[in-house]
Design a protein around this motif. Structure first.
Motif, PDB file in Angstrom:
ATOM      1  N   ALA A   1       0.928  -1.264  -0.069  1.00 12.28           N
ATOM      2  CA  ALA A   1       0.102  -0.016   0.146  1.00 12.28           C
ATOM      3  C   ALA A   1       0.729   1.191   0.044  1.00 12.28           C
ATOM      4  O   ALA A   1       2.096   1.245   0.396  1.00 12.28           O
ATOM      5  CB  ALA A   1      -0.946   0.130   1.328  1.00 12.28           C
ATOM      6  N   ALA A   2       0.601   2.335  -0.710  1.00 11.99           N
ATOM      7  CA  ALA A   2       1.259   3.607  -0.580  1.00 11.99           C
ATOM      8  C   ALA A   2       0.400   4.855  -0.949  1.00 11.99           C
ATOM      9  O   ALA A   2      -0.854   4.792  -1.168  1.00 11.99           O
ATOM     10  CB  ALA A   2       2.393   3.394  -1.885  1.00 11.99           C
ATOM     11  N   GLY A   3       0.907   5.701  -0.549  1.00 17.98           N
ATOM     12  CA  GLY A   3       0.166   7.067  -0.374  1.00 17.98           C
ATOM     13  C   GLY A   3       1.016   8.259  -0.087  1.00 17.98           C
ATOM     14  O   GLY A   3       2.411   8.245  -0.244  1.00 17.98           O
ATOM     15  N   HIS A   4       0.584   9.190   0.226  1.00 24.04           N
ATOM     16  CA  HIS A   4       1.306  10.512   0.789  1.00 24.04           C
ATOM     17  C   HIS A   4       0.742  10.959   1.942  1.00 24.04           C
ATOM     18  O   HIS A   4      -0.698  10.918   2.355  1.00 24.04           O
ATOM     19  CB  HIS A   4       1.067  11.677  -0.195  1.00 24.04           C
ATOM     20  N   THR A   5       1.381  11.547   3.109  1.00 23.74           N
ATOM     21  CA  THR A   5       0.681  11.973   4.206  1.00 23.74           C
ATOM     22  C   THR A   5       0.073  13.363   3.730  1.00 23.74           C
ATOM     23  O   THR A   5       0.199  13.879   2.666  1.00 23.74           O
ATOM     24  CB  THR A   5       1.974  12.390   4.987  1.00 23.74           C
TER      25      THR A   5
ATOM     26  N   THR B   1       4.675  13.915   1.935  1.00 27.09           N
ATOM     27  CA  THR B   1       5.582  12.934   2.044  1.00 27.09           C
ATOM     28  C   THR B   1       5.092  11.455   1.626  1.00 27.09           C
ATOM     29  O   THR B   1       4.130  11.093   2.150  1.00 27.09           O
ATOM     30  CB  THR B   1       6.287  12.956   3.428  1.00 27.09           C
ATOM     31  N   PRO B   2       5.761  11.037   0.553  1.00 31.26           N
ATOM     32  CA  PRO B   2       5.370   9.638   0.268  1.00 31.26           C
ATOM     33  C   PRO B   2       5.716   8.561   1.422  1.00 31.26           C
ATOM     34  O   PRO B   2       6.574   8.602   2.014  1.00 31.26           O
ATOM     35  CB  PRO B   2       6.316   9.233  -0.932  1.00 31.26           C
ATOM     36  N   TRP B   3       4.736   7.734   1.508  1.00 30.53           N
ATOM     37  CA  TRP B   3       4.840   6.397   2.227  1.00 30.53           C
ATOM     38  C   TRP B   3       4.780   5.169   1.469  1.00 30.53           C
ATOM     39  O   TRP B   3       3.688   5.242   0.738  1.00 30.53           O
ATOM     40  CB  TRP B   3       3.916   6.614   3.638  1.00 30.53           C
ATOM     41  N   GLN B   4       5.101   3.963   2.011  1.00 34.20           N
ATOM     42  CA  GLN B   4       4.857   2.744   1.649  1.00 34.20           C
ATOM     43  C   GLN B   4       4.939   1.749   2.563  1.00 34.20           C
ATOM     44  O   GLN B   4       5.749   1.809   3.453  1.00 34.20           O
ATOM     45  CB  GLN B   4       6.018   2.413   0.450  1.00 34.20           C
ATOM     46  N   GLU B   5       4.126   0.718   2.621  1.00 32.44           N
ATOM     47  CA  GLU B   5       4.075  -0.322   3.510  1.00 32.44           C
ATOM     48  C   GLU B   5       4.014  -1.576   2.795  1.00 32.44           C
ATOM     49  O   GLU B   5       3.458  -1.565   1.702  1.00 32.44           O
ATOM     50  CB  GLU B   5       2.564  -0.354   4.312  1.00 32.44           C
ATOM     51  N   ARG B   6       4.829  -2.569   2.957  1.00 35.30           N
ATOM     52  CA  ARG B   6       4.950  -3.684   2.358  1.00 35.30           C
ATOM     53  C   ARG B   6       4.943  -5.167   3.133  1.00 35.30           C
ATOM     54  O   ARG B   6       5.550  -4.948   4.638  1.00 35.30           O
ATOM     55  CB  ARG B   6       6.293  -3.760   1.413  1.00 35.30           C
ATOM     56  N   THR B   7       4.395  -6.205   2.631  1.00 32.66           N
ATOM     57  CA  THR B   7       4.458  -7.526   3.340  1.00 32.66           C
ATOM     58  C   THR B   7       4.818  -8.392   2.344  1.00 32.66           C
ATOM     59  O   THR B   7       4.415  -8.077   1.113  1.00 32.66           O
ATOM     60  CB  THR B   7       3.534  -7.740   4.219  1.00 32.66           C
TER      61      THR B   7
ATOM     62  N   TRP C   1       0.069   4.921   8.122  1.00 31.33           N
ATOM     63  CA  TRP C   1      -0.058   6.348   7.481  1.00 31.33           C
ATOM     64  C   TRP C   1      -1.927   6.446   7.258  1.00 31.33           C
ATOM     65  O   TRP C   1      -2.260   5.551   7.169  1.00 31.33           O
ATOM     66  CB  TRP C   1       0.557   6.498   6.428  1.00 31.33           C
ATOM     67  N   GLU C   2      -1.955   7.807   7.233  1.00 24.16           N
ATOM     68  CA  GLU C   2      -3.422   8.038   6.680  1.00 24.16           C
ATOM     69  C   GLU C   2      -3.600   7.836   5.229  1.00 24.16           C
ATOM     70  O   GLU C   2      -2.760   7.844   4.254  1.00 24.16           O
ATOM     71  CB  GLU C   2      -3.664   9.444   6.830  1.00 24.16           C
ATOM     72  N   GLY C   3      -4.993   7.266   5.232  1.00 33.65           N
ATOM     73  CA  GLY C   3      -5.377   7.040   3.713  1.00 33.65           C
ATOM     74  C   GLY C   3      -5.841   8.263   3.068  1.00 33.65           C
ATOM     75  O   GLY C   3      -6.047   9.336   3.765  1.00 33.65           O
ATOM     76  N   GLU C   4      -6.474   8.195   1.967  1.00 33.34           N
ATOM     77  CA  GLU C   4      -7.360   9.143   1.293  1.00 33.34           C
ATOM     78  C   GLU C   4      -8.569   9.385   2.110  1.00 33.34           C
ATOM     79  O   GLU C   4      -9.318   8.243   2.502  1.00 33.34           O
ATOM     80  CB  GLU C   4      -7.433   8.699  -0.231  1.00 33.34           C
ATOM     81  N   LYS C   5      -8.821  10.578   2.242  1.00 30.71           N
ATOM     82  CA  LYS C   5     -10.250  11.027   2.682  1.00 30.71           C
ATOM     83  C   LYS C   5     -11.100  11.692   1.965  1.00 30.71           C
ATOM     84  O   LYS C   5     -10.762  12.691   1.366  1.00 30.71           O
ATOM     85  CB  LYS C   5      -9.943  11.797   4.077  1.00 30.71           C
ATOM     86  N   ALA C   6     -12.463  11.392   2.013  1.00 28.42           N
ATOM     87  CA  ALA C   6     -13.387  12.028   1.251  1.00 28.42           C
ATOM     88  C   ALA C   6     -13.977  13.401   1.945  1.00 28.42           C
ATOM     89  O   ALA C   6     -13.791  13.344   3.249  1.00 28.42           O
ATOM     90  CB  ALA C   6     -14.694  11.128   0.930  1.00 28.42           C
ATOM     91  N   ALA C   7     -14.380  14.568   1.168  1.00 30.53           N
ATOM     92  CA  ALA C   7     -14.853  15.426   1.984  1.00 30.53           C
ATOM     93  C   ALA C   7     -15.988  15.441   2.629  1.00 30.53           C
ATOM     94  O   ALA C   7     -16.357  16.246   3.705  1.00 30.53           O
ATOM     95  CB  ALA C   7     -15.056  16.847   0.779  1.00 30.53           C
ATOM     96  N   ASP C   8     -16.839  14.469   2.268  1.00 34.99           N
ATOM     97  CA  ASP C   8     -18.135  14.366   3.040  1.00 34.99           C
ATOM     98  C   ASP C   8     -18.020  13.285   4.142  1.00 34.99           C
ATOM     99  O   ASP C   8     -19.062  13.264   4.924  1.00 34.99           O
ATOM    100  CB  ASP C   8     -19.372  13.831   1.885  1.00 34.99           C
ATOM    101  N   ASN C   9     -16.878  12.565   4.348  1.00 36.64           N
ATOM    102  CA  ASN C   9     -16.839  11.740   5.294  1.00 36.64           C
ATOM    103  C   ASN C   9     -15.333  11.678   5.810  1.00 36.64           C
ATOM    104  O   ASN C   9     -14.575  10.902   5.570  1.00 36.64           O
ATOM    105  CB  ASN C   9     -17.221  10.025   5.012  1.00 36.64           C
ATOM    106  N   PRO C  10     -14.894  12.619   6.507  1.00 37.76           N
ATOM    107  CA  PRO C  10     -13.356  12.631   6.939  1.00 37.76           C
ATOM    108  C   PRO C  10     -13.060  11.636   7.978  1.00 37.76           C
ATOM    109  O   PRO C  10     -11.924  11.269   7.918  1.00 37.76           O
ATOM    110  CB  PRO C  10     -13.102  14.085   7.553  1.00 37.76           C
ATOM    111  N   ALA C  11     -13.771  10.744   8.463  1.00 41.46           N
ATOM    112  CA  ALA C  11     -13.728   9.688   9.298  1.00 41.46           C
ATOM    113  C   ALA C  11     -13.255   8.547   8.771  1.00 41.46           C
ATOM    114  O   ALA C  11     -12.678   7.581   9.153  1.00 41.46           O
ATOM    115  CB  ALA C  11     -15.072   9.413  10.452  1.00 41.46           C
TER     116      ALA C  11
END
Length: 242
Positions: free
Chosen positions: A166-170, A175-181, A195-205
């Motif tokens: 899984a990968a994304g940005h803070t 800042t780019p992040w990556q998790e691997r197994t 790390w945080e994933g992508e958040k939708a404006a209508d549901n930040p939780a």
């Protein structure tokens, strides 16, 4: 399984320097790592050797004396490989600049014969061997994880040793992040999502992550995970031709 020896003799002529690296903790971690050495024989295939690894002060594992011969000019280079095991880890064998392939077994290298007056034909440099968290990896308390299995989309057979990422940005500074197994022999995996994933404006939780699994170039699969609602679900990633 090879035990480790203290650094009691020169490792100047080791044909390989391997550095076990905890990919989750981002630390060199040779303690608790066992390495087995094998040599390829044209008749018998891979043959286990008794050579024992030496742990250097810098954390590298070396095989001093491997390749020493009385008449080195009569001996062609020989294929060897080092296989790693450690509780809670699975080794990622492809080098950082090579594509992933689940079927790769060990770190392969050539051993060039030498003696005191004929040095090895090739110089060596340290190489990281990334140790990825296995299902049994002791994640720190509070680290959230997702789990599941990697299967072949057509046969439903488990895909052993698949790379799951899984990968994304803070959110603050991008800042780019990556998790691997790596999946185990039954296709099971457990992946940290620190790390945080992508958040939708209508549901930040709610946070969304894309998990990708690779068996080899051209064979991969992916799925979307939403937290916290999918945290306890057993996720199935299907591998198929791309």
């Amino acid at each position: 399984m090879s035990a480790f020896l203290p650094l009691a003799r020169s490792t100047l002529h080791s044909p390989v320097w391997l550095v076990p690296f905890d990919d989750h903790a981002r630390l060199v971690r040779p303690a608790g790592v066992a390495v087995r050495l094998e040599r390829f024989d044209d008749t018998d295939g891979w043959v286990a050797l008794d050579d024992r690894a030496v742990r250097t002060p810098s954390g590298a594992l070396a095989f001093p004396g491997l390749g020493r011969r009385s008449e080195p000019w009569t001996v062609p280079p020989e294929r060897h490989r080092a296989l790693f095991t450690a509780p809670g880890y699975l080794p990622l064998y492809p080098a950082d600049d090579q594509p992933f392939a689940a079927g790769l077994v060990g770190v392969e290298f050539l051993v060039h014969a030498y003696d005191d007056t004929h040095p090895p034909a090739v110089e060596t440099a340290p190489r990281l061997v990334r140790m990825l968290p296995a299902v049994s990896y002791p994640y720190a308390p509070g680290v959230r994880t997702v789990h599941g299995v990697v299967v072949d989309a057509a046969t439903r057979a488990p895909v052993a040793n698949a790379l799951v990422e899984a990968a994304g940005h803070t959110g603050d500074d991008l800042t780019p992040w990556q998790e691997r197994t790596l999946a185990d022999a039954t296709g099971a995996f457990r992946l940290a999502l620190r790390w945080e994933g992508e958040k939708a404006a209508d549901n930040p939780a709610e946070e969304t992550f894309r998990l990708e699994a690779v068996e080899r170039p051209g064979r991969a699969g992916a799925l979307t995970v939403r937290l916290p609602q999918d945290a306890s679900r057993r996720h199935v990633i299907e591998i198929r031709e791309q």
